[in-house]
Design a protein around this motif. Structure first.
Motif, PDB file in Angstrom:
ATOM      1  N   PHE A 172     -35.490   3.851  19.914  1.00 33.24           N
ATOM      2  CA  PHE A 172     -34.088   3.455  19.999  1.00 33.24           C
ATOM      3  C   PHE A 172     -33.307   4.551  20.721  1.00 33.24           C
ATOM      4  N   ARG A 173     -33.467   4.548  22.033  1.00 32.29           N
ATOM      5  CA  ARG A 173     -32.823   5.558  22.861  1.00 32.29           C
ATOM      6  C   ARG A 173     -31.333   5.266  22.968  1.00 32.29           C
ATOM      7  N   SER A 174     -30.601   6.200  23.576  1.00 31.73           N
ATOM      8  CA  SER A 174     -29.138   6.091  23.571  1.00 31.73           C
ATOM      9  C   SER A 174     -28.645   4.798  24.203  1.00 31.73           C
ATOM     10  N   HIS A 175     -29.290   4.335  25.291  1.00 27.81           N
ATOM     11  CA  HIS A 175     -28.815   3.095  25.924  1.00 27.81           C
ATOM     12  C   HIS A 175     -29.048   1.891  25.018  1.00 27.81           C
ATOM     13  N   ILE A 176     -30.083   1.944  24.161  1.00 29.06           N
ATOM     14  CA  ILE A 176     -30.317   0.880  23.189  1.00 29.06           C
ATOM     15  C   ILE A 176     -29.241   0.914  22.109  1.00 29.06           C
ATOM     16  N   LEU A 177     -28.933   2.120  21.615  1.00 26.31           N
ATOM     17  CA  LEU A 177     -27.908   2.256  20.585  1.00 26.31           C
ATOM     18  C   LEU A 177     -26.549   1.774  21.093  1.00 26.31           C
ATOM     19  N   ILE A 178     -26.245   2.063  22.356  1.00 25.13           N
ATOM     20  CA  ILE A 178     -24.973   1.613  22.933  1.00 25.13           C
ATOM     21  C   ILE A 178     -24.887   0.090  22.901  1.00 25.13           C
ATOM     22  N   LEU A 179     -25.959  -0.589  23.293  1.00 31.02           N
ATOM     23  CA  LEU A 179     -25.967  -2.046  23.284  1.00 31.02           C
ATOM     24  C   LEU A 179     -25.857  -2.591  21.864  1.00 31.02           C
ATOM     25  N   MET A 180     -26.530  -1.934  20.919  1.00 32.71           N
ATOM     26  CA  MET A 180     -26.477  -2.379  19.525  1.00 32.71           C
ATOM     27  C   MET A 180     -25.071  -2.217  18.947  1.00 32.71           C
ATOM     28  N   VAL A 181     -24.413  -1.116  19.278  1.00 32.03           N
ATOM     29  CA  VAL A 181     -23.041  -0.882  18.800  1.00 32.03           C
ATOM     30  C   VAL A 181     -22.087  -1.900  19.414  1.00 32.03           C
ATOM     31  N   ILE A 182     -22.184  -2.119  20.711  1.00 28.95           N
ATOM     32  CA  ILE A 182     -21.305  -3.077  21.385  1.00 28.95           C
ATOM     33  C   ILE A 182     -21.477  -4.467  20.774  1.00 28.95           C
ATOM     34  N   PHE A 183     -22.714  -4.884  20.588  1.00 32.86           N
ATOM     35  CA  PHE A 183     -22.999  -6.216  20.042  1.00 32.86           C
ATOM     36  C   PHE A 183     -22.452  -6.353  18.623  1.00 32.86           C
ATOM     37  N   PHE A 184     -22.654  -5.329  17.803  1.00 29.76           N
ATOM     38  CA  PHE A 184     -22.128  -5.339  16.438  1.00 29.76           C
ATOM     39  C   PHE A 184     -20.613  -5.501  16.441  1.00 29.76           C
ATOM     40  N   LEU A 185     -19.922  -4.738  17.270  1.00 32.01           N
ATOM     41  CA  LEU A 185     -18.463  -4.805  17.326  1.00 32.01           C
ATOM     42  C   LEU A 185     -17.988  -6.153  17.869  1.00 32.01           C
ATOM     43  N   GLN A 186     -18.743  -6.718  18.805  1.00 28.56           N
ATOM     44  CA  GLN A 186     -18.382  -8.033  19.332  1.00 28.56           C
ATOM     45  C   GLN A 186     -18.458  -9.104  18.241  1.00 28.56           C
ATOM     46  N   LEU A 187     -19.541  -9.075  17.469  1.00 30.11           N
ATOM     47  CA  LEU A 187     -19.719 -10.080  16.429  1.00 30.11           C
ATOM     48  C   LEU A 187     -18.664  -9.971  15.324  1.00 30.11           C
ATOM     49  N   HIS A 188     -18.117  -8.756  15.157  1.00 28.58           N
ATOM     50  CA  HIS A 188     -17.095  -8.552  14.143  1.00 28.58           C
ATOM     51  C   HIS A 188     -15.685  -8.620  14.734  1.00 28.58           C
ATOM     52  N   ASN A 189     -15.602  -9.202  15.946  1.00 35.12           N
ATOM     53  CA  ASN A 189     -14.314  -9.473  16.608  1.00 35.12           C
ATOM     54  C   ASN A 189     -13.523  -8.195  16.922  1.00 35.12           C
ATOM     55  N   HIS A 190     -14.244  -7.140  17.316  1.00 33.25           N
ATOM     56  CA  HIS A 190     -13.593  -5.888  17.699  1.00 33.25           C
ATOM     57  C   HIS A 190     -13.749  -5.582  19.188  1.00 33.25           C
ATOM     58  N   LEU A 191     -14.628  -6.315  19.871  1.00 33.65           N
ATOM     59  CA  LEU A 191     -14.804  -6.192  21.320  1.00 33.65           C
ATOM     60  C   LEU A 191     -15.105  -7.572  21.894  1.00 33.65           C
TER      61      LEU A 191
END
Length: 322
Positions: A172-191
């Protein structure tokens, strides 16, 4: 780095300050590299574009520097595999480090995106490519997301340290973590989904849209989250809760759409420009995880992650909630 430690916030703020300093300071080594490249590369037009974790503001002191070098206005070149011209440019880049300087070539790599790896006498390592213009553009979009929702950057910085502490940093390299964070925030209506930021824009390179509209969160009826100790700890707990229970086998992590997409029907949700040009073998169903790049829509960035790594991640996420 644990959410339960009383030093959680002070340790995170220290890492943020380090990342800020790395991002904002162009040190002597970087300036020397740019000077060397400009003097050695015989080109009518040359552009030097740093990118990667150091430039996005999530870097660590040990982070490598990534540099895209544009020769002769080649920024928007697109190909599925390196052309003879690209390989020629790589040789030119490699030969630039034949003479005496503080930067030494240590490796040359082939593959879809050829890279020349060099190292400075200070220990700073740099990966240089002449075919990474799209990744540079992708980083610009990530930086914009960090700007409109700042807590996302804090989360990535924390998670980079956390993933190293549990020994999963190679999966889980940094570019993977970035995508996981973005997706999480999108699903919770923050992005918003990336498709919303790219609405009505035409492809700029091959089938891919690399530009985006600089819209506000309010345009999507969203607002900024507070970036303080309580809010950041709470959102990180929600992140761990989400991925502890995420069904990696059933769903793709899809920041392009920013919503749940079943892997078996993934193609049907993608724009026509994707379905016309995608690879023949479906990379979003045959690997353990499906983590979509939001510019190269046919690229599964999670293809190397094994089932045991997913199980270990989810176990560690649950431990953070105890």
């Amino acid at each position: 780095m644990s959410l339960h430690r009383v030093t959680f916030w002070s340790e995170l703020l220290e890492k943020v300050l380090i990342a800020d300093d790395i991002k904002n300071k162009r040190d002597d080594a970087q300036l020397e590299l740019e000077t060397l490249l400009k003097s050695k590369l015989l080109s009518n037009s040359i552009g030097i574009y740093p990118f990667g974790s150091r430039i996005m503001g999530v870097g660590q002191e040990t982070s490598d520097l990534d540099v895209y070098v544009e020769l002769d206005n080649s920024f928007y070149e697109y190909s599925e595999s390196p052309t003879m011209e690209v390989l020629k440019r790589q040789r030119i880049l490699s030969n630039a480090f034949n003479s005496e300087s503080s930067w030494k070539r240590i490796a040359t790599y082939g593959g879809r995106c050829p890279i020349v790896t060099v190292k400075h006498t200070t220990g700073l390592q740099c990966d240089i490519s002449c075919l990474n213009g799209l990744t540079y553009r992708q980083n610009k979009l990530v930086m914009y997301l960090f700007e409109i929702q700042p807590i996302a950057r804090y989360m990535v910085i924390y998670l980079r340290g956390w993933i190293q502490s549990i020994g999963l940093q190679t999966s889980f390299r940094s570019h993977i973590l970035i995508l996981m964070v973005i997706f999480f925030l999108q699903l919770h209506n923050h992005l918003p989904g990336i498709d919303g930021l790219q609405k009505n824009l035409e492809p700029t390179v091959g089938p891919w849209v690399t530009t985006f509209n600089q819209l506000k969160l309010s345009d999507f009826k969203m607002s900024k989250l507070e970036v303080d100790e309580d809010s950041t700890r709470s959102v990180l707990k929600q992140f761990f809760q989400f991925y502890a229970n995420f069904n990696f086998a059933k769903y793709a992590i899809c920041p392009y759409l920013g919503r749940y997409v079943e892997r078996v029907s993934f193609d049907r949700h993608m724009p026509q420009r994707y379905t016309q040009l995608r690879c023949r073998d479906n990379k979003f169903t045959r690997f353990t995880t499906a983590i979509q790049d939001f510019i190269f829509l046919d690229f599964n960035k999670g293809w190397q992650i094994k089932g045991m790594h997913v199980r270990a991640l989810q176990y560690k996420c649950r431990k953070e909630l105890e």
